[in-house]
Scaffold this active site. Structure first.
Site, PDB file in Angstrom:
ATOM      1  N   LYS A  90       0.796  -1.222   0.000  1.00  0.00           N
ATOM      2  CA  LYS A  90       0.000   0.000   0.000  1.00  0.00           C
ATOM      3  C   LYS A  90       0.836   1.284   0.000  1.00  0.00           C
ATOM      4  O   LYS A  90       0.402   2.312  -0.506  1.00  0.00           O
ATOM      5  CB  LYS A  90      -0.940   0.017   1.213  1.00  0.00           C
ATOM      6  CG  LYS A  90      -2.066  -1.006   1.150  1.00  0.00           C
ATOM      7  CD  LYS A  90      -2.829  -1.035   2.464  1.00  0.00           C
ATOM      8  CE  LYS A  90      -3.915  -2.088   2.466  1.00  0.00           C
ATOM      9  NZ  LYS A  90      -5.105  -1.680   1.773  1.00  0.00           N
TER      10      LYS A  90
ATOM     11  N   ASP B 290     -10.230   2.123   1.298  1.00  0.00           N
ATOM     12  CA  ASP B 290     -10.265   1.627   2.683  1.00  0.00           C
ATOM     13  C   ASP B 290     -10.759   2.734   3.613  1.00  0.00           C
ATOM     14  O   ASP B 290     -11.600   2.515   4.491  1.00  0.00           O
ATOM     15  CB  ASP B 290      -8.872   1.196   3.149  1.00  0.00           C
ATOM     16  CG  ASP B 290      -8.387  -0.070   2.480  1.00  0.00           C
ATOM     17  OD1 ASP B 290      -9.220  -0.928   2.140  1.00  0.00           O
ATOM     18  OD2 ASP B 290      -7.167  -0.208   2.311  1.00  0.00           O
TER      19      ASP B 290
ATOM     20  N   GLY C 119      -1.591  -1.951  15.051  1.00  0.00           N
ATOM     21  CA  GLY C 119      -1.052  -1.984  13.704  1.00  0.00           C
ATOM     22  C   GLY C 119      -0.530  -0.624  13.291  1.00  0.00           C
ATOM     23  O   GLY C 119      -0.924   0.400  13.857  1.00  0.00           O
TER      24      GLY C 119
ATOM     25  N   GLY D 113       0.730  -0.240   9.624  1.00  0.00           N
ATOM     26  CA  GLY D 113       0.979  -0.291   8.189  1.00  0.00           C
ATOM     27  C   GLY D 113       0.042   0.608   7.406  1.00  0.00           C
ATOM     28  O   GLY D 113      -0.610   1.509   7.965  1.00  0.00           O
ATOM     29  N   GLY D 114      -0.042   0.355   6.110  1.00  0.00           N
ATOM     30  CA  GLY D 114      -0.860   1.192   5.243  1.00  0.00           C
ATOM     31  C   GLY D 114      -2.335   1.188   5.603  1.00  0.00           C
ATOM     32  O   GLY D 114      -2.997   2.229   5.605  1.00  0.00           O
ATOM     33  N   MET D 115      -2.884   0.015   5.931  1.00  0.00           N
ATOM     34  CA  MET D 115      -4.292  -0.061   6.318  1.00  0.00           C
ATOM     35  C   MET D 115      -4.516   0.640   7.644  1.00  0.00           C
ATOM     36  O   MET D 115      -5.549   1.292   7.851  1.00  0.00           O
ATOM     37  CB  MET D 115      -4.736  -1.525   6.411  1.00  0.00           C
ATOM     38  CG  MET D 115      -6.211  -1.703   6.726  1.00  0.00           C
ATOM     39  SD  MET D 115      -7.266  -1.053   5.415  1.00  0.00           S
ATOM     40  CE  MET D 115      -8.891  -1.462   6.064  1.00  0.00           C
TER      41      MET D 115
ATOM     42  N   LYS E 295       8.934   1.966  15.689  1.00  0.00           N
ATOM     43  CA  LYS E 295       9.217   3.155  14.889  1.00  0.00           C
ATOM     44  C   LYS E 295       7.998   3.597  14.085  1.00  0.00           C
ATOM     45  O   LYS E 295       7.596   4.764  14.135  1.00  0.00           O
ATOM     46  CB  LYS E 295      10.394   2.893  13.941  1.00  0.00           C
ATOM     47  CG  LYS E 295      10.765   4.094  13.087  1.00  0.00           C
ATOM     48  CD  LYS E 295      11.946   3.787  12.169  1.00  0.00           C
ATOM     49  CE  LYS E 295      12.276   4.987  11.280  1.00  0.00           C
ATOM     50  NZ  LYS E 295      13.419   4.692  10.374  1.00  0.00           N
TER      51      LYS E 295
END
Length: 271
Positions: A67, A103, A126, A128-130, A154
């Site tokens: 993503k 999304d 989480g 990440g991209g989502m 990070k």
């Protein structure tokens, strides 16, 4: 019938599934559209995106872990995708690649549909991209009390700082009203397929359990929350809402709610 004019749409995912393929192809057939949809994975995202352009592929759904890594190779990023630096949809207009994030649209709609209280205490797992799409949707829906937990310290801290939220290094001694899993924990076929994404004691105290994992619809997290009488929102709902937005971007056609429900039921049965 496939012919020289058939337009190809596709998906790129680290773990390709059948839901999107079945959902889109069902709608193409029912609406008489000369399209076909196929799922792919890749070890070379740059070449894959170049292939979309070079081969005239009409559209591409983008899933974990591509993503963000796909973005340098696109021509235009829509405001929603630009704001969260995450793409889940690429549309090819005669070699010009535009990127979107459906999304985000889906999460905003579910927050409204389930009437989630913006004063609730939220923990998102989480980074990440989502997760960016989820956190941005909660932020823009007026939620101020949100914490982010991620195994990648990070990226977790960066995501929290981006939206003015708190990063927490552990789920121990935490409390919340809404829990949101935006990791692969509980995903069918994964190494953590049978694991809970949050500790049992934390799930027991919340009002709402929200999992973006779509396959299976009832992850261990969702199952446990249901057993405890909690309101649940599944990734199966997310995947349908975002897929309808993608379908319209690719074809210019918006299927009605009944047909979408039929396609979703067919895709769930055959995934």
């Amino acid at each position: 019938m496939i012919n020289k004019d058939t337009q190809l749409c596709m998906s790129l995912s680290g773990r390709p599934g059948n839901f999107g393929t079945t959902f889109h192809n069902y709608l193409y057939q029912k609406l008489g559209l000369n399209f076909i949809y196929k799922a792919f994975t890749t070890t070379d995202i740059e070449s894959a995106v170049k292939g979309i352009r070079a081969l005239g592929i009409r559209g591409c759904a983008v899933s974990m872990p591509f993503k963000e890594s796909c973005m340098p190779f696109l021509d235009e990023i829509s405001p929603s995708a630009q704001a969260i630096q995450s793409v889940n949809t690429i549309v090819n207009d005669q070699g010009f690649l535009r990127a979107y994030n459906t999304d985000y649209i889906a999460i905003v709609k579910l927050i409204k549909e389930y009437q989630l209280d913006k004063n609730s205490r939220v923990i998102v797992r989480g980074s990440g991209g989502m997760a960016k799409a989820v956190v941005a949707a909660f932020k823009n829906s007026g939620f101020e009390h949100l914490k982010i937990f991620a195994r990648n310290e990070k990226t977790g801290k960066n995501l929290a700082a981006l939206y003015g939220y708190e990063y927490i290094p552990s789920l121990d001694n935490q409390s919340a009203d809404i829990l949101v899993n935006v990791t692969p924990i509980g995903m069918k076929g994964g190494k953590e397929e049978f694991d809970l994404s949050f500790p049992e004691n934390l799930i027991q105290q919340v009002q709402t359990a929200f999992d973006v994992v779509a396959i299976p619809a009832e992850t261990p997290f969702i199952q446990f929350a249901q057993q405890k009488g909690k309101q649940t929102i599944s990734g199966a709902e997310v995947i349908v809402l975002q897929a309808v937005e993608q379908f319209e971007l690719y074809t210019g056609v918006r299927p009605d709610d009944q047909l979408v429900a039929e396609a979703a039921a067919f895709a769930r049965k055959n995934s």
